[in-house]
Design a protein around this motif. Sequence first.
Motif, PDB file in Angstrom:
ATOM      1  N   ASP A 138      -7.869   5.854   9.332  1.00 38.77           N
ATOM      2  CA  ASP A 138      -9.128   5.125   9.437  1.00 38.77           C
ATOM      3  C   ASP A 138      -9.861   5.366   8.122  1.00 38.77           C
ATOM      4  OD1 ASP A 138     -11.686   4.219   9.957  1.00 38.77           O
ATOM      5  OD2 ASP A 138     -12.000   5.462  11.736  1.00 38.77           O
ATOM      6  N   ARG A 139      -9.726   4.435   7.186  1.00 35.80           N
ATOM      7  CA  ARG A 139     -10.217   4.463   5.814  1.00 35.80           C
ATOM      8  C   ARG A 139      -9.243   5.209   4.909  1.00 35.80           C
ATOM      9  NH1 ARG A 139     -14.543   1.691   5.253  1.00 35.80           N
ATOM     10  NH2 ARG A 139     -16.281   1.702   6.713  1.00 35.80           N
ATOM     11  N   SER A 140      -9.372   4.884   3.618  1.00 32.51           N
ATOM     12  CA  SER A 140      -8.520   5.475   2.593  1.00 32.51           C
ATOM     13  C   SER A 140      -9.220   5.329   1.253  1.00 32.51           C
ATOM     14  CB  SER A 140      -7.163   4.760   2.562  1.00 32.51           C
ATOM     15  OG  SER A 140      -7.292   3.477   1.949  1.00 32.51           O
ATOM     16  N   VAL A 141      -8.456   5.522   0.199  1.00 29.09           N
ATOM     17  CA  VAL A 141      -8.964   5.385  -1.157  1.00 29.09           C
ATOM     18  C   VAL A 141      -9.625   4.030  -1.389  1.00 29.09           C
ATOM     19  CG1 VAL A 141      -6.674   4.654  -1.966  1.00 29.09           C
ATOM     20  CG2 VAL A 141      -8.315   5.605  -3.589  1.00 29.09           C
ATOM     21  N   ARG A 162      -0.446   8.626  -5.316  1.00 29.20           N
ATOM     22  CA  ARG A 162       0.108   8.289  -3.990  1.00 29.20           C
ATOM     23  C   ARG A 162      -0.924   7.529  -3.164  1.00 29.20           C
ATOM     24  NH1 ARG A 162       2.242   6.198  -0.285  1.00 29.20           N
ATOM     25  NH2 ARG A 162       3.816   7.124   1.085  1.00 29.20           N
ATOM     26  N   TRP A 163      -0.799   6.201  -3.139  1.00 28.13           N
ATOM     27  CA  TRP A 163      -1.726   5.320  -2.430  1.00 28.13           C
ATOM     28  C   TRP A 163      -1.069   4.821  -1.141  1.00 28.13           C
ATOM     29  CZ3 TRP A 163      -6.308   2.920  -4.911  1.00 28.13           C
ATOM     30  CH2 TRP A 163      -6.679   3.602  -6.075  1.00 28.13           C
ATOM     31  N   PRO A 164      -1.855   4.265  -0.214  1.00 32.12           N
ATOM     32  CA  PRO A 164      -1.255   3.727   1.020  1.00 32.12           C
ATOM     33  C   PRO A 164      -0.204   2.657   0.735  1.00 32.12           C
ATOM     34  CG  PRO A 164      -3.632   3.924   1.271  1.00 32.12           C
ATOM     35  CD  PRO A 164      -3.324   4.189  -0.178  1.00 32.12           C
ATOM     36  N   ALA A 223     -13.309   2.045 -12.686  1.00 26.25           N
ATOM     37  CA  ALA A 223     -13.712   3.440 -12.899  1.00 26.25           C
ATOM     38  C   ALA A 223     -13.412   4.283 -11.668  1.00 26.25           C
ATOM     39  CB  ALA A 223     -15.198   3.510 -13.246  1.00 26.25           C
ATOM     40  N   VAL A 224     -13.707   3.753 -10.497  1.00 25.75           N
ATOM     41  CA  VAL A 224     -13.460   4.497  -9.257  1.00 25.75           C
ATOM     42  C   VAL A 224     -11.955   4.628  -9.012  1.00 25.75           C
ATOM     43  CG1 VAL A 224     -13.861   4.512  -6.764  1.00 25.75           C
ATOM     44  CG2 VAL A 224     -15.693   3.810  -8.314  1.00 25.75           C
ATOM     45  N   TRP A 225     -11.205   3.596  -9.372  1.00 26.06           N
ATOM     46  CA  TRP A 225      -9.741   3.639  -9.253  1.00 26.06           C
ATOM     47  C   TRP A 225      -9.178   4.814 -10.060  1.00 26.06           C
ATOM     48  CZ3 TRP A 225      -6.236  -0.065  -7.018  1.00 26.06           C
ATOM     49  CH2 TRP A 225      -4.891   0.171  -7.295  1.00 26.06           C
ATOM     50  N   ARG A 226      -9.629   4.969 -11.308  1.00 20.98           N
ATOM     51  CA  ARG A 226      -9.086   6.015 -12.182  1.00 20.98           C
ATOM     52  C   ARG A 226      -9.330   7.405 -11.611  1.00 20.98           C
ATOM     53  NH1 ARG A 226     -11.057   2.441 -16.098  1.00 20.98           N
ATOM     54  NH2 ARG A 226     -12.956   3.663 -16.410  1.00 20.98           N
ATOM     55  N   VAL A 227     -10.545   7.661 -11.152  1.00 21.20           N
ATOM     56  CA  VAL A 227     -10.868   8.971 -10.571  1.00 21.20           C
ATOM     57  C   VAL A 227      -9.959   9.263  -9.373  1.00 21.20           C
ATOM     58  CG1 VAL A 227     -12.633  10.235  -9.270  1.00 21.20           C
ATOM     59  CG2 VAL A 227     -13.275   8.981 -11.335  1.00 21.20           C
ATOM     60  N   ASN A 228      -9.781   8.276  -8.526  1.00 20.88           N
ATOM     61  CA  ASN A 228      -9.019   8.487  -7.299  1.00 20.88           C
ATOM     62  C   ASN A 228      -7.516   8.515  -7.520  1.00 20.88           C
ATOM     63  OD1 ASN A 228     -10.759   8.535  -4.658  1.00 20.88           O
ATOM     64  ND2 ASN A 228     -11.797   7.183  -6.100  1.00 20.88           N
ATOM     65  N   ALA A 283       9.021   7.026   6.252  1.00 25.16           N
ATOM     66  CA  ALA A 283       7.735   6.853   6.920  1.00 25.16           C
ATOM     67  C   ALA A 283       6.793   6.000   6.076  1.00 25.16           C
ATOM     68  CB  ALA A 283       7.107   8.209   7.197  1.00 25.16           C
ATOM     69  N   THR A 284       5.849   5.351   6.739  1.00 25.64           N
ATOM     70  CA  THR A 284       4.906   4.440   6.086  1.00 25.64           C
ATOM     71  C   THR A 284       3.487   4.972   6.233  1.00 25.64           C
ATOM     72  OG1 THR A 284       6.348   2.577   6.614  1.00 25.64           O
ATOM     73  CG2 THR A 284       4.083   2.057   6.020  1.00 25.64           C
ATOM     74  N   TYR A 285       2.723   4.897   5.151  1.00 27.04           N
ATOM     75  CA  TYR A 285       1.312   5.292   5.125  1.00 27.04           C
ATOM     76  C   TYR A 285       0.482   4.022   5.247  1.00 27.04           C
ATOM     77  CZ  TYR A 285      -2.955   7.340   2.966  1.00 27.04           C
ATOM     78  OH  TYR A 285      -4.237   7.760   2.677  1.00 27.04           O
ATOM     79  N   ILE A 286      -0.205   3.870   6.387  1.00 24.38           N
ATOM     80  CA  ILE A 286      -0.960   2.656   6.718  1.00 24.38           C
ATOM     81  C   ILE A 286      -2.443   3.003   6.768  1.00 24.38           C
ATOM     82  CG2 ILE A 286      -1.313   0.842   8.437  1.00 24.38           C
ATOM     83  CD1 ILE A 286       1.560   1.718   9.508  1.00 24.38           C
ATOM     84  N   ALA A 287      -3.249   2.240   6.073  1.00 21.69           N
ATOM     85  CA  ALA A 287      -4.693   2.463   6.069  1.00 21.69           C
ATOM     86  C   ALA A 287      -5.415   1.256   6.646  1.00 21.69           C
ATOM     87  CB  ALA A 287      -5.186   2.722   4.652  1.00 21.69           C
TER      88      ALA A 287
END
Length: 197
Positions: A89-92, A121-123, A109-114, A2-6
């Motif tokens: 509809d929206r993501s990290v 696990r990103w889209p 900085a925001v990348w590290r927190v998320n 399966a694919t995670y699409i944002a």
Amino acid sequence: MATYIAFEGGEGSGKSTQAQVLADRLGAVLTREPGATALGAKLRALLLDPGEAPVSPRAETLLMAADRAQHMHEVVEPALTAGRHVVSDRSVFSSLAYQGGGRQLGVDAVWRVNDWALDGRWPDVVVFLDIDPADASGRLERALDRLEQEGDAFHQRVWAAYRELATETRRWVTVPAAGSIESVAAAVWAAVEPRLT
């Protein structure tokens, strides 16, 4: 697999509409950030309701990440594990653009927190619906939430951040969003279909 699409983009770019169209076409799980879980709905109200107390940029970032961690745990991972595509509809990447760019906290900085919140696990595919905020603002025909009410300079910074993020073409596809729903949907499908796993 399966694919995670944002779907990503500024206010009025058509994310919600196009996410629905693609999810219907794929028979995918349709979701959104923030607010797709019981916890997320409460966080969404705190983050976006103009009637709530002001939220500092760092607190906003952390609350978005908390919503995202719960969303991944409760919605995204179970669907992917069950072999279903997920369309969000929206993501990290919204946080990288809105808090990193718009709030000027810095994308890194925001990348590290998320990345910690998501356990890495990103889209898999990100559809950027690209439209100048000045052209998209007229599409909003309802009461505006807290982020939508931010000024032109904020939304231009968000747009600039998205355009920079979208230069990474392994994951990102850019679709001009100024056309009709049907023409944009056709362009989205042409871009996404070859990337489905």
